[in-house]
Motif scaffolding. Structure first.
Motif, PDB file in Angstrom:
ATOM      1  N   GLU A  41       7.383  -6.699  14.489  1.00  0.00           N
ATOM      2  CA  GLU A  41       6.072  -6.381  13.912  1.00  0.00           C
ATOM      3  C   GLU A  41       5.734  -7.271  12.707  1.00  0.00           C
ATOM      4  OE1 GLU A  41       5.230  -2.063  14.398  1.00  0.00           O
ATOM      5  OE2 GLU A  41       4.358  -2.280  12.399  1.00  0.00           O
ATOM      6  N   ARG A 100       0.204  -6.801  10.730  1.00  0.00           N
ATOM      7  CA  ARG A 100       1.319  -6.254  11.525  1.00  0.00           C
ATOM      8  C   ARG A 100       1.128  -6.681  12.963  1.00  0.00           C
ATOM      9  NH1 ARG A 100       2.364  -0.118   9.113  1.00  0.00           N
ATOM     10  NH2 ARG A 100       2.644  -0.830   6.978  1.00  0.00           N
ATOM     11  N   GLU A 133       1.388  -5.585  15.907  1.00  0.00           N
ATOM     12  CA  GLU A 133       1.555  -4.335  16.652  1.00  0.00           C
ATOM     13  C   GLU A 133       1.802  -4.618  18.129  1.00  0.00           C
ATOM     14  OE1 GLU A 133       1.492  -1.222  15.559  1.00  0.00           O
ATOM     15  OE2 GLU A 133       0.652  -1.379  13.529  1.00  0.00           O
ATOM     16  N   ARG A 141      -5.848   0.703  15.253  1.00  0.00           N
ATOM     17  CA  ARG A 141      -4.550   0.009  15.275  1.00  0.00           C
ATOM     18  C   ARG A 141      -4.803  -1.479  15.408  1.00  0.00           C
ATOM     19  NH1 ARG A 141       0.253   1.582  14.973  1.00  0.00           N
ATOM     20  NH2 ARG A 141      -0.327   3.749  15.271  1.00  0.00           N
TER      21      ARG A 141
HETATM   22 MG    MG Z   1       3.210   1.402  12.310  1.00  0.00          MG
END
Ligand code: MG
Ligand code: ATP
Length: 570
Positions: free
Chosen positions: A92, A140, A142, A151
């Protein structure tokens, strides 16, 4: 602001990839545009919502005595190596190299950078406690960026870090942040709940998440209706309401053909047993090692609990090749006995005491019957690896738990000495003795809140922004811009509201009234003033977006009325 002078691009259709309401409405209302998966532009309307959010967060953090800083997004690998997270953070963490081949991280969170700052600046107990925060972009990588602003790979976070002289002080700092978060989410107009949480990659001893309650939430929340217990299902330890019972007679293990039967339900029906008599064998790759997790047929593995139990950095389902090597069979037929090269066999305690189970047969289209733990296979450990579900028993009071869904918008952690020890963030106490700082850290997903607020506030026509977050509090809508009386009155009210400091947007477009009404509902301004025929009688229609309530307000009272509504938070 005049509509004709701003950049508002509303869409008629939902974009195909937008699966949840907030993503659809943020796109359709012209708040965001996608650049790449999990990466967005914020248009002027979107930016205004973010600025409103940031102002609330900043005001409450300042009120709590926290100090705003701005740390770099790029941080050198050496800092992450000191804490051990260069390896531990896993895939990540975005990693880049500069022209001299030196490695850097794009900050997903800033414990290392802040601990480095504090060790360079804090020398004495007199400088403590201190709580430093910032509001900026986090990165990040993801696994599944999705759901619009929920997200992302690049998003806005408020992160804060407290440094205290001792545990007592750290506890106090944590409580102050806990209360501050409650004030922030209340001011944002959200319905939320604080729950016990897993501490994940940040680590530390204890953490709570703030969840916005919504059906589309990615998180499950186990709550006890009888006591105050509430926990993320990742962490919740609901006791089994129906433990397995040992039968008296152990029967010999046998293989049976189960052609074309794959799911627990299919196999159970075919063999005329209940799903509870099955044991599922799940094979995982934990940092390159193949491990097995065994659980009763009617329950699911909680991968967070499994990952924590294994102390693994990366945990993924084993590949078909790994499964074939371990079981000798293709995917879907793993059983717990005779496994090759599997380093650990973890068994969920739902199978404690169970005998004569049905499991995979380690051969294609075969299952094994009368498999008994301890005789046919030996678990390395027996522990709670289950996903808690409704009806499991509260670990505090034993009553059945309920399940709700939530969106995590904030997370507060007690870190203890995790980073100050690894990176040596120390100070001199009154006696001149060196001591390590006791830390806490506190995150808020600022951009995620914008999406969460929509999941709680919308109808078939569009968004119903809580006043505190709305891009503009009021939209002025002259029905016929060519009607000079209506337009003149709208212009006057616009000027007066602006002078009164109200966030107001004048829809001065030469568009059909229907288009204007649709756009106003879609974007979700909390208040709408319509300048139509009744302007001739000095009356303006006021509509509340959240309730649909409509009233006619005399021209002479309209500014005072809007100011009063805004003051009252509507
Ligand atoms: Mg997380
Ligand atoms: P999640 O479990 O949703 O991945 P997390 O526990 O990894 O979240 P933290 O490290 O606690 O998140 O980050 C603080 C806050 O930042 C979270 O509470 C959440 O609101 C927000 N956040 C985390 N990851 C993302 C993301 N990928 N996109 C948008 N916001 C995020």
């Amino acid at each position: 602001m005049r509509w004709s002078r701003t950049l508002i691009d509303t869409l008629k259709e939902n974009p195909a990839e937008a699966e949840i309401v907030s993503h659809q409405l943020l796109m359709r209302g012209g708040f965001i545009r996608k650049v790449a998966a999990g990466i967005y532009d914020y248009l002027p309307l979107g930016r205004r919502v973010l600025l409103k959010l940031e102002a609330i967060v900043r005001e409450e953090m300042d009120r709590a005595g926290a100090l705003e800083v701005l740390l770099p997004i790029l941080s050198p690998a050496e800092l992450w190596q000191e804490s051990g997270r260069w390896e531990k953070y896993g895939a990540e963490l975005f990693r880049i190299r500069d022209r001299h081949d030196r490695e850097f991280a794009l900050g997903p969170t800033h414990e290392e950078v802040i601990t480095d700052l504090v060790r360079k600046t804090v020398k004495s107990y007199r400088q403590l406690p201190v709580n430093l925060y910032q509001m900026h972009t986090k990165f990040r990588d993801e696994v599944r960026p999705r759901f619009g602003l929920m997200r992302c790979r690049e998003f806005i976070m408020k992160d804060a870090y407290s440094f205290d002289r001792d545990e007592v002080g750290a506890e106090k700092s944590y409580q102050i942040m806990f209360e501050t978060y409650q004030r922030i989410f209340k001011r944002c107009g959200l319905r939320f709940k604080a729950v016990e949480a897993d501490s994940g990659a940040i680590g530390g001893s204890f953490s709570s998440e703030f969840m916005v309650l919504a059906e589309t939430g990615e998180e499950g929340i186990a709550t006890c209706p009888a006591c105050s217990y509430a926990a993320n299902t990742e962490k919740a330890q609901g006791a089994l309401p129906d433990p397995s019972q040992a039968e008296a007679a152990l029967k010999p293990r046998e293989l049976v053909a189960t052609p074309g039967k794959h799911t627990v339900e299919e196999v159970a029906a075919f063999l005329n047993v209940t799903p509870r008599q099955l044991a599922k064998t799940m094979l995982y790759d934990a940092d390159g090692q193949v491990v097995a997790a065994i659980i009763r047929g009617d329950r699911e593995i909680n991968e967070v609990k499994l990952k924590n139990a294994l102390n693994a950095v990366n945990l993924v389902l084993a590949s078909p090749e790994q499964i074939k090597a371990a079981t000798g069979a293709p995917v879907g037929f793993a059983g717990p006995f005779g496994l090759q090269g599997v380093t650990q066999v973890l068994m969920d305690d739902s199978l404690q005491g169970a005998v004569n189970l049905v499991t995979g047969g380690n051969q294609a289209d075969m299952h094994a019957v009368n498999v008994t733990p301890g005789r046919d296979f030996t678990p390395t450990r027996v522990l709670d690896l289950r996903l808690t579900r409704a009806g499991d028993l509260c670990p505090r009071c034993g009553k059945p738990l309920d399940l709700e869904r939530g969106i995590e918008v904030g997370h507060v952690f007690k870190l203890g000495l995790k980073y100050s020890e690894a990176m040596h963030a120390a100070f001199l106490d009154e006696a001149g003795q060196e001591k390590l700082c006791v830390m806490g850290c506190y995150g808020i997903g600022v951009s995620r809140i914008a999406a969460a607020a929509i999941e709680q506030n919308y109808d078939e026509f569009g968004i119903k922004w809580p006043l505190a977050l709305a891009p503009y509090a009021v939209v002025l809508l002259p029905v016929a811009p060519k009607d000079p009386a209506a337009m003149a009155m709208a212009e006057d009210v616009y000027a007066e509201l602006q002078a009164a400091g109200v966030d107001v947007l004048l829809d001065d477009r030469e568009e059909r009234a229907g288009v204007k009404f649709k756009d106003a509902d879609l974007i979700g301004f909390p208040l709408r003033l319509t300048f139509g025929k009744s302007v001739a009688e000095n009356l303006i229609e006021l509509k509340h977006r959240s309730t649909g309530q409509v009233e006619m307000v005399p021209r002479s009272e309209v500014v005072a009325k809007i100011k009063a509504l805004i003051q009252a938070g509507i």
